[in-house]
Design a protein around this motif. Structure first.
Motif, PDB file in Angstrom:
ATOM      1  N   GLY A 314       0.810  -1.215   0.000  1.00 43.63           N
ATOM      2  CA  GLY A 314       0.000   0.000   0.000  1.00 43.63           C
ATOM      3  C   GLY A 314       0.837   1.256   0.000  1.00 43.63           C
ATOM      4  O   GLY A 314       0.536   2.229  -0.712  1.00 43.63           O
ATOM      5  N   SER A 315       1.917   1.280   0.786  1.00 42.64           N
ATOM      6  CA  SER A 315       2.766   2.472   0.846  1.00 42.64           C
ATOM      7  C   SER A 315       3.409   2.749  -0.506  1.00 42.64           C
ATOM      8  O   SER A 315       3.514   3.904  -0.937  1.00 42.64           O
ATOM      9  N   ALA A 316       3.826   1.688  -1.201  1.00 43.91           N
ATOM     10  CA  ALA A 316       4.404   1.860  -2.541  1.00 43.91           C
ATOM     11  C   ALA A 316       3.363   2.392  -3.515  1.00 43.91           C
ATOM     12  O   ALA A 316       3.655   3.273  -4.342  1.00 43.91           O
ATOM     13  N   ALA A 317       2.141   1.874  -3.427  1.00 44.13           N
ATOM     14  CA  ALA A 317       1.075   2.304  -4.335  1.00 44.13           C
ATOM     15  C   ALA A 317       0.697   3.765  -4.112  1.00 44.13           C
ATOM     16  O   ALA A 317       0.497   4.516  -5.080  1.00 44.13           O
ATOM     17  N   TYR A 318       0.609   4.172  -2.853  1.00 42.80           N
ATOM     18  CA  TYR A 318       0.317   5.582  -2.559  1.00 42.80           C
ATOM     19  C   TYR A 318       1.392   6.488  -3.169  1.00 42.80           C
ATOM     20  O   TYR A 318       1.092   7.516  -3.781  1.00 42.80           O
ATOM     21  N   ALA A 319       2.648   6.110  -2.969  1.00 35.22           N
ATOM     22  CA  ALA A 319       3.757   6.938  -3.450  1.00 35.22           C
ATOM     23  C   ALA A 319       3.758   7.037  -4.973  1.00 35.22           C
ATOM     24  O   ALA A 319       3.889   8.129  -5.539  1.00 35.22           O
TER      25      ALA A 319
END
Length: 423
Positions: A314-319
């Motif tokens: 999720g953190s990668a996708a947000y970024a």
């Protein structure tokens, strides 16, 4: 009991009221982190307990800064970097984050698969694929407000490591003494473990995740960024962020402390000083502390893995989504945020593919640590500059104390990263 009534009771439980800081803190103790903490305890016994009291204020300060950036501006970390720094800074940081997260997911999935295989006797590749399916279903099919409740309940799994201590004798006087007065030779192997502990405790993916979760919560409650809110809302939200984040990091830090302590009193005492996988740590406990400790340790690994993998993806996708101005929200359906969910699915599936490649999970973990070491320091510098910038934070710039702790954490991480490459 009807489903609606059951769901209503779950939603009223006090645990569901905790915020992004709590989930972020537990995600910090992912399966690969458990390996690092287990190695610290197995190799050095009680003499690595000091790392946790030192890491606590440092990790908390950085996470508070990330949470404030998200809540004050109403945008995630990548969006704020994009608005304030040259494109090369944004692309470099997010690109390295994406690669590191995929490798970290691969290591976490391998750990979960191996532990599940130990418990069930089923093929570990099959169990790994099952966990991939579960995490993708949770993130893609469940809306954020239900998905995050599930994550909050999984945070209870960290209590397993405190429970392990109930199965063994703990010399608390010696434990307290060694926590503050360790005794070990500062050589290359000790430095490597210290670097590993701090590297897995203060991790870049947590920075992006917590900032974005503040934005998700803000939108879910139909609130505005703090720059546009009245004073009463501002004070309430900043106080919530402080307590939620410091509390979440304390819970995470305490669990890591218990992992080091449990493995120090069992594995190290028995002469087992080299732990390379989470499954090895769990299985080694069985003859030393009994079946109950073994089951608790294994359950903890699976529970935090089910938090850690979605947070990493999720953190990668947000970024990535913020780099390209894509719509991004776990509250959206896959149809509404196609590209955002594509990044999540691709990250996890590529990590799954690594399980079938010549790349070993430990190699994936090693390169993830290296890349995180590269990206952590400049990213922390960027976070500190954003937090102190009135053009970004308005009148809500960070206090001198938090900034001091943040710069101290950055300095320590810089030394750790340098030592990792020199050593």
């Amino acid at each position: 009991m009807k489903v609606a009534e059951w769901w209503g009771r779950i939603r009223q439980h006090p645990l569901t009221k905790v915020g992004p800081g709590f989930v972020t803190g537990v995600a910090d103790d992912d399966p690969s982190g458990i390996v690092t903490y287990s190695q610290a305890g197995a190799q050095f016994g009680l003499n690595m307990l000091w790392t946790m009291p030192l890491a606590y204020p440092l990790m908390s300060a950085v996470q508070v800064l990330c949470a404030r950036i998200g809540r004050v501006t109403g945008q995630g970390l990548a969006a704020n970097i994009k608005a304030s720094f040259p494109p090369i800074v944004l692309v470099s940081l997010v690109g390295l984050l994406l690669v590191a997260n995929i490798l970290n997911i691969a290591a976490d999935l391998a750990a979960m698969g191996e532990v599940a295989s130990l418990v069930t006797g089923l093929n570990w590749h099959l169990m790994t694929a099952l966990f991939v399916f579960i995490t993708l279903i949770l993130q893609i099919l469940l809306p954020y407000h239900r998905y995050v409740y599930f994550l909050k309940w999984l945070t209870v799994s960290l209590l397993a490591y405190a429970a392990v201590l109930l199965t063994i004798h703990v010399p608390w006087d010696e434990v307290v003494w060694r926590t503050f007065v360790p005794s070990f030779e500062m050589n290359a192997s000790a430095a490597a473990v210290i670097v590993g502990v701090f590297g897995t405790t203060i991790s870049p993916y947590l920075f992006f995740w917590q900032a974005s979760q503040e934005v998700e919560d803000m939108n879910l409650r139909h609130q505005k960024s703090l720059l546009d809110e009245n004073d009463s809302v501002v004070q309430s939200e900043l106080t919530r962020i402080k307590w939620d984040t410091w509390g979440g990091m304390f819970y995470s830090n305490l669990a890591a402390y218990f992992i080091i302590l449990a493995t120090a009193l069992t594995l190290h005492t028995a002469g087992i000083t080299d732990i390379t996988t989470a499954a090895q740590a769990a299985s080694a406990l069985k003859p030393l502390a009994g079946d109950f400790a073994y089951w608790l340790f294994a359950a903890g690994i699976l529970g935090v893995g089910l938090i850690g993998v979605p947070v990493l993806a999720g953190s990668a996708a947000y970024a990535v989504a913020e780099v390209f101005n894509w719509r991004s929200s776990l509250e959206d359906t896959a149809q509404q945020s196609k590209k955002f969910y594509t990044v999540i699915a691709t990250s996890v599936l590529v990590a799954l593919a690594i399980q079938y490649s010549p790349i070993s999970p430990m190699k994936a973990l090693f390169w993830s640590a290296v890349i995180n070491g590269v990206v952590a320091v400049p990213l922390m510098v960027v976070i500190l500059l954003l937090s102190a910038k009135p053009a970004v934070m308005g009148s809500f710039t960070a206090s001198k104390i938090i900034l001091f702790l943040g710069w101290l954490a950055t300095g320590i991480m810089g030394i750790a990263a340098a030592w990792m490459f020199v050593g």
